[in-house]
Design a protein around this motif. Structure first.
Motif, PDB file in Angstrom:
ATOM      1  N   THR A 188       0.836  -1.208   0.000  1.00 25.83           N
ATOM      2  CA  THR A 188       0.000   0.000   0.000  1.00 25.83           C
ATOM      3  C   THR A 188       0.864   1.249   0.000  1.00 25.83           C
ATOM      4  O   THR A 188       0.520   2.256  -0.630  1.00 25.83           O
ATOM      5  N   LYS A 189       1.989   1.210   0.685  1.00 25.08           N
ATOM      6  CA  LYS A 189       2.928   2.335   0.680  1.00 25.08           C
ATOM      7  C   LYS A 189       3.431   2.584  -0.735  1.00 25.08           C
ATOM      8  O   LYS A 189       3.544   3.744  -1.176  1.00 25.08           O
ATOM      9  N   HIS A 192       0.699   4.314  -2.598  1.00 21.40           N
ATOM     10  CA  HIS A 192       0.627   5.726  -2.214  1.00 21.40           C
ATOM     11  C   HIS A 192       1.718   6.529  -2.917  1.00 21.40           C
ATOM     12  O   HIS A 192       1.464   7.633  -3.430  1.00 21.40           O
ATOM     13  N   VAL A 201      -1.724  13.525  -2.721  1.00 23.31           N
ATOM     14  CA  VAL A 201      -2.537  12.445  -2.141  1.00 23.31           C
ATOM     15  C   VAL A 201      -2.804  12.737  -0.663  1.00 23.31           C
ATOM     16  O   VAL A 201      -1.996  12.423   0.211  1.00 23.31           O
ATOM     17  N   LYS A 203      -5.317  12.434   2.843  1.00 25.81           N
ATOM     18  CA  LYS A 203      -6.012  11.332   3.513  1.00 25.81           C
ATOM     19  C   LYS A 203      -7.398  11.081   2.917  1.00 25.81           C
ATOM     20  O   LYS A 203      -7.720   9.929   2.559  1.00 25.81           O
ATOM     21  N   PHE A 206      -7.055   9.542  -0.597  1.00 21.88           N
ATOM     22  CA  PHE A 206      -6.584   8.152  -0.619  1.00 21.88           C
ATOM     23  C   PHE A 206      -7.695   7.192  -0.199  1.00 21.88           C
ATOM     24  O   PHE A 206      -7.906   6.155  -0.830  1.00 21.88           O
ATOM     25  N   MET A 238      -5.864   0.589   2.042  1.00 18.92           N
ATOM     26  CA  MET A 238      -5.686   2.029   1.847  1.00 18.92           C
ATOM     27  C   MET A 238      -6.258   2.817   3.018  1.00 18.92           C
ATOM     28  O   MET A 238      -5.683   3.822   3.442  1.00 18.92           O
ATOM     29  N   TYR A 241      -3.807   2.400   5.900  1.00 16.32           N
ATOM     30  CA  TYR A 241      -2.596   3.192   5.648  1.00 16.32           C
ATOM     31  C   TYR A 241      -2.873   4.684   5.871  1.00 16.32           C
ATOM     32  O   TYR A 241      -2.052   5.383   6.486  1.00 16.32           O
ATOM     33  N   ALA A 242      -4.000   5.149   5.384  1.00 11.64           N
ATOM     34  CA  ALA A 242      -4.343   6.570   5.521  1.00 11.64           C
ATOM     35  C   ALA A 242      -4.507   6.960   6.978  1.00 11.64           C
ATOM     36  O   ALA A 242      -4.045   8.026   7.411  1.00 11.64           O
TER      37      ALA A 242
END
Length: 246
Positions: A188-189, A192, A201, A203, A206, A238, A241-242
C-alpha cells in the motif's frame, strides 16, 4: 418524408423527452408541429440529430455542441470530419480489444504482463470530466501536466509499476493476508508513492480512491483479475494506511 418524434426517438436510441429538450434549447427544432401538437422531423433534422449524437459521444456538452453546429454550415464537410473522428475511434477500440485479449491470454497462461501491451489504445484524457467533477480542475491539470511531461519510456515504467502493485495485492489476497499486515501495508505504501507522483494524495483522497476501487467496476476489474475480492483488500488496506500515515 418526415418522421414523428416517437419514430425518431426509437430509431436514435434516445427519448421523446430528450428531443423535446433539444427543441426547447434551440439545438434541434422540429421541422413542423401538427395541429394536434405532435412534432415532426424531416431529413435535415435527422442529419442534424446524427451530428448532435456524434458530438455527444465525443464528450461535448450541449452548449459546446450548439457552438460547433452554428459554426459548421457545410453539412457534408462536417460529416466528413465526424467520419474521420469515428475512424480514429475505431482504430483506438481495435487496439484496446487486442490489448485486453493479450492481457486475458497472458493472465490465464501465467505469463508476465507488459505495460505497453496492457495500456495500448487507452487515453488518460477520456476521464477528464469525471476527474474534474470528483477532485477539481486543478487536480486534473496538475496530473495532466505531469503525465504529458513524461517520456514514453517513463510512461511505460509508471504503468508497469501499477501492474506490479496490483499483482502483489492479488498474491497477498490469495495468501490470505490481512489489510493491516506488514506485507500488505508495504504494498500500500508503494501504491501511495505511485499515486503521489501525479497528485497531492491527501487522507480523504486516498480513502475515497480506495472506496472507488470497489464501487466502480472499471477499477474493480483491474484488481479482481488477480482474484475476486482483491479490490476489497486494496480498499481496506488504503484506509488503514491513511489512518496511520496521512
Amino acid at each position: 418524408m418526415e418522421w414523428s418524434i416517437q419514430d425518431i426517438a426509437r430509431s436514435a436510441g434516445t427519448t421523446s423527452r430528450t428531443l423535446r429538450h433539444y427543441g426547447e434549447i434551440g439545438l434541434l427544432r422540429p421541422s413542423r408541429v401538427g395541429s394536434n401538437g405532435y412534432r415532426y422531423y424531416d431529413q435535415d433534422a435527422l442529419v442534424r440529430l446524427q451530428r448532435i449524437l456524434l458530438l455527444r459521444e465525443l464528450g461535448l456538452g450541449l452548449p459546446a455542441i450548439a457552438e460547433v453546429l452554428a459554426g459548421q454550415r457545410d453539412t457534408a464537410a462536417a460529416l466528413r470530419t465526424h467520419l474521420d473522428l469515428l475512424e480514429q475511434e475505431r482504430q483506438r477500440i481495435t487496439r484496446q480489444i487486442a490489448s485486453v485479449r493479450t492481457t486475458l491470454e497472458k493472465t490465464e497462461g501465467g505469463q508476465q504482463l507488459m505495460a505497453e501491451e496492457v495500456f495500448d489504445g487507452f487515453d488518460h484524457t477520456q476521464y477528464k470530466e469525471e476527474v474534474i467533477e470528483r477532485w477539481g480542475k486543478d487536480a486534473y491539470d496538475r496530473s495532466d501536466q505531469w503525465w504529458t511531461s513524461l517520456s514514453e519510456e517513463e510512461k511505460r515504467g509508471h504503468q508497469q509499476r501499477q501492474l506490479d502493485i496490483a499483482a502483489d495485492f492479488g498474491r497477498a489476497h490469495q495468501a490470505g493476508l490481512a489489510a493491516d499486515s506488514d506485507v500488505v501495508q508495504a504494498i500500500t505504501k508503494r501504491l501511495h508513492e505511485w499515486l503521489g507522483a501525479a497528485a497531492n494524495v491527501t487522507k480523504p483522497y486516498f480513502i475515497g480512491l480506495g472506496e472507488m476501487y470497489v464501487a466502480d467496476p472499471r477499477f474493480t476489474q483491474n484488481y479482481d483479475r488477480h482474484g475476486a475480492g482483491t479490490a476489497e483488500l486494496v480498499r481496506d488496506a488504503m484506509k488503514v494506511y491513511a489512518e496511520r500515515n496521512l
